[in-house]
Design a protein around this motif. Sequence first.
Motif, mmCIF file in Angstrom:
data_model
loop_
_atom_site.group_PDB
_atom_site.id
_atom_site.type_symbol
_atom_site.label_atom_id
_atom_site.label_comp_id
_atom_site.label_asym_id
_atom_site.label_seq_id
_atom_site.Cartn_x
_atom_site.Cartn_y
_atom_site.Cartn_z
ATOM 1 N N ILE A 165 0.933 -1.163 0.209
ATOM 2 C CA ILE A 165 0.045 0.117 -0.030
ATOM 3 C C ILE A 165 0.975 1.208 -0.217
ATOM 4 O O ILE A 165 1.751 1.345 0.960
ATOM 5 C CB ILE A 165 -0.709 -0.276 1.531
ATOM 6 N N SER A 166 0.805 2.209 -0.922
ATOM 7 C CA SER A 166 1.452 3.404 -1.036
ATOM 8 C C SER A 166 0.764 4.070 -0.343
ATOM 9 O O SER A 166 -0.109 4.051 0.246
ATOM 10 C CB SER A 166 0.914 4.090 -2.248
ATOM 11 N N TYR A 167 1.769 5.386 0.709
ATOM 12 C CA TYR A 167 1.075 6.050 2.197
ATOM 13 C C TYR A 167 1.631 7.779 1.920
ATOM 14 O O TYR A 167 2.907 7.339 1.265
ATOM 15 C CB TYR A 167 1.139 5.601 3.298
ATOM 16 N N SER A 168 0.703 8.274 1.657
ATOM 17 C CA SER A 168 0.973 9.784 1.682
ATOM 18 C C SER A 168 0.285 10.862 3.112
ATOM 19 O O SER A 168 -0.834 10.650 3.296
ATOM 20 C CB SER A 168 1.086 10.152 0.164
ATOM 21 N N ALA A 210 4.875 16.702 6.149
ATOM 22 C CA ALA A 210 4.982 15.384 4.963
ATOM 23 C C ALA A 210 5.717 14.609 5.114
ATOM 24 O O ALA A 210 6.744 14.736 5.602
ATOM 25 C CB ALA A 210 4.844 16.500 3.547
ATOM 26 N N GLU A 211 5.226 13.383 4.753
ATOM 27 C CA GLU A 211 5.522 12.380 4.689
ATOM 28 C C GLU A 211 4.849 11.250 3.444
ATOM 29 O O GLU A 211 4.099 10.948 3.410
ATOM 30 C CB GLU A 211 6.211 11.244 6.005
ATOM 31 N N THR A 212 5.824 9.993 3.183
ATOM 32 C CA THR A 212 5.235 9.193 2.613
ATOM 33 C C THR A 212 6.044 7.639 2.564
ATOM 34 O O THR A 212 7.448 8.305 3.248
ATOM 35 C CB THR A 212 5.335 9.681 0.930
ATOM 36 N N GLY A 213 5.208 6.819 2.284
ATOM 37 C CA GLY A 213 6.003 5.298 2.150
ATOM 38 C C GLY A 213 4.743 4.161 1.897
ATOM 39 O O GLY A 213 4.118 4.483 1.009
ATOM 40 N N TYR A 214 5.227 3.555 2.142
ATOM 41 C CA TYR A 214 5.119 1.782 1.928
ATOM 42 C C TYR A 214 3.963 0.799 2.664
ATOM 43 O O TYR A 214 5.440 0.872 4.311
ATOM 44 C CB TYR A 214 5.364 0.838 0.590
ATOM 45 N N TRP A 215 3.879 0.642 2.731
ATOM 46 C CA TRP A 215 3.101 -0.595 3.981
ATOM 47 C C TRP A 215 2.715 -1.970 2.960
ATOM 48 O O TRP A 215 2.339 -2.488 2.307
ATOM 49 C CB TRP A 215 1.924 0.052 4.466
ATOM 50 N N ARG A 216 3.678 -3.118 3.760
ATOM 51 C CA ARG A 216 3.581 -4.240 2.714
ATOM 52 C C ARG A 216 3.045 -4.857 4.410
ATOM 53 O O ARG A 216 3.481 -5.741 5.753
ATOM 54 C CB ARG A 216 5.268 -4.952 3.432
ATOM 55 N N PRO A 217 1.649 -5.879 4.821
ATOM 56 C CA PRO A 217 1.122 -5.669 4.803
ATOM 57 C C PRO A 217 0.968 -7.624 4.967
ATOM 58 O O PRO A 217 1.477 -7.820 3.694
ATOM 59 C CB PRO A 217 -0.392 -5.889 5.136
ATOM 60 N N ARG A 218 1.359 -8.639 5.781
ATOM 61 C CA ARG A 218 1.734 -10.226 5.358
ATOM 62 C C ARG A 218 0.451 -11.048 6.155
ATOM 63 O O ARG A 218 -0.179 -10.233 6.931
ATOM 64 C CB ARG A 218 2.981 -10.535 6.445
ATOM 65 N N VAL A 258 7.645 1.435 5.053
ATOM 66 C CA VAL A 258 8.967 2.556 5.784
ATOM 67 C C VAL A 258 8.395 4.011 4.872
ATOM 68 O O VAL A 258 7.393 4.111 4.556
ATOM 69 C CB VAL A 258 9.964 1.990 4.686
ATOM 70 N N ILE A 259 8.504 4.742 5.868
ATOM 71 C CA ILE A 259 7.862 6.428 5.792
ATOM 72 C C ILE A 259 9.099 7.243 5.670
ATOM 73 O O ILE A 259 10.340 6.527 6.503
ATOM 74 C CB ILE A 259 7.098 6.704 7.002
ATOM 75 N N ALA A 260 9.002 8.523 4.841
ATOM 76 C CA ALA A 260 10.428 9.180 4.752
ATOM 77 C C ALA A 260 9.748 10.777 5.292
ATOM 78 O O ALA A 260 8.248 11.121 4.947
ATOM 79 C CB ALA A 260 11.027 9.582 3.655
ATOM 80 N N GLN A 261 9.649 11.770 6.079
ATOM 81 C CA GLN A 261 9.375 12.810 6.240
ATOM 82 C C GLN A 261 10.233 13.568 5.727
ATOM 83 O O GLN A 261 11.431 13.851 5.380
ATOM 84 C CB GLN A 261 9.064 13.050 7.542
ATOM 85 N N SER A 262 9.253 14.774 5.155
ATOM 86 C CA SER A 262 10.095 16.412 4.661
ATOM 87 C C SER A 262 10.953 16.718 5.830
ATOM 88 O O SER A 262 11.684 17.482 5.355
ATOM 89 C CB SER A 262 8.871 17.209 4.516
ATOM 90 N N THR A 263 11.206 16.743 6.805
ATOM 91 C CA THR A 263 11.718 16.315 8.035
ATOM 92 C C THR A 263 13.689 15.825 7.741
ATOM 93 O O THR A 263 14.232 15.969 7.858
ATOM 94 C CB THR A 263 12.019 16.550 9.295
#
Length: 168
Positions: A62-65, A79-87, A95-100
Motif C-alpha cells: 500500500i502506498s501512503y502519503s 509531510a511524509e510518504t512511504g509504503y505499507w507491506r501487510p503480510r 517505511v516512511i520518509a518525512q519532509s524533515t
Amino acid sequence: MEGITGNSASPAPPSPPLHPAVAPLSYLLGKWRGEGEGGYPTIKSFLYGEELVFSHSGKPVISYSQKTWNLASGEPMHAETGYWRPRPDGSIEVVIAQSTGLAEVQKGSYDAENKIVTLKSELVGNASKVKDITRVFTMQNGELAYVVQMATHLTSLQPHLKALLKKL
C-alpha cells in the motif's frame, strides 16, 4: 501531439485488481481528511489539518502519503510518504520518509476484523533527537483515528499526535 498539449483527455487507467495481501487493509484505501492535535513536553501544543492517502498498484503493498497544514493560517506543516507491506500472518512492515529528513522503518501487526494497525519503529534514521516512534490506527464509527507516540534522547515514549479523519 494532442495528448502532450492537453487538447485530448485520456481516460484514467482502470484500477488494478486488489492483491490478496492488501485485501485485509482495503478499508484504508482512499483519501482521508480531518484535524488533529499535537504536543510534546518539549514543544507548545498545536492544531493541524491533515490529509492521508492510501493507494495500491495491484502489488502486495500500500502506498501512503500524508500532509498537514496549520489550521489557522493554512500554511503547510509536515509531510511524509512511504509504503505499507501487510503480510498474510497479520504482521506489517512500513517505511516512511518525512519532509524533515527523518526516515522510519516500522514493524507491527494488523487486526483486519477489528480494523486496528499497531506499529513500532525498528529504526529511526537521520534523527539526532528522536529515538522511538509508535503509531496506532483504529476505525471509530467509520472514521480513521490514530495516535503517535515518540521518545527522544530527553524523554521516554510520550503522546505526540492524534487525529480523526473522514474518508472523502
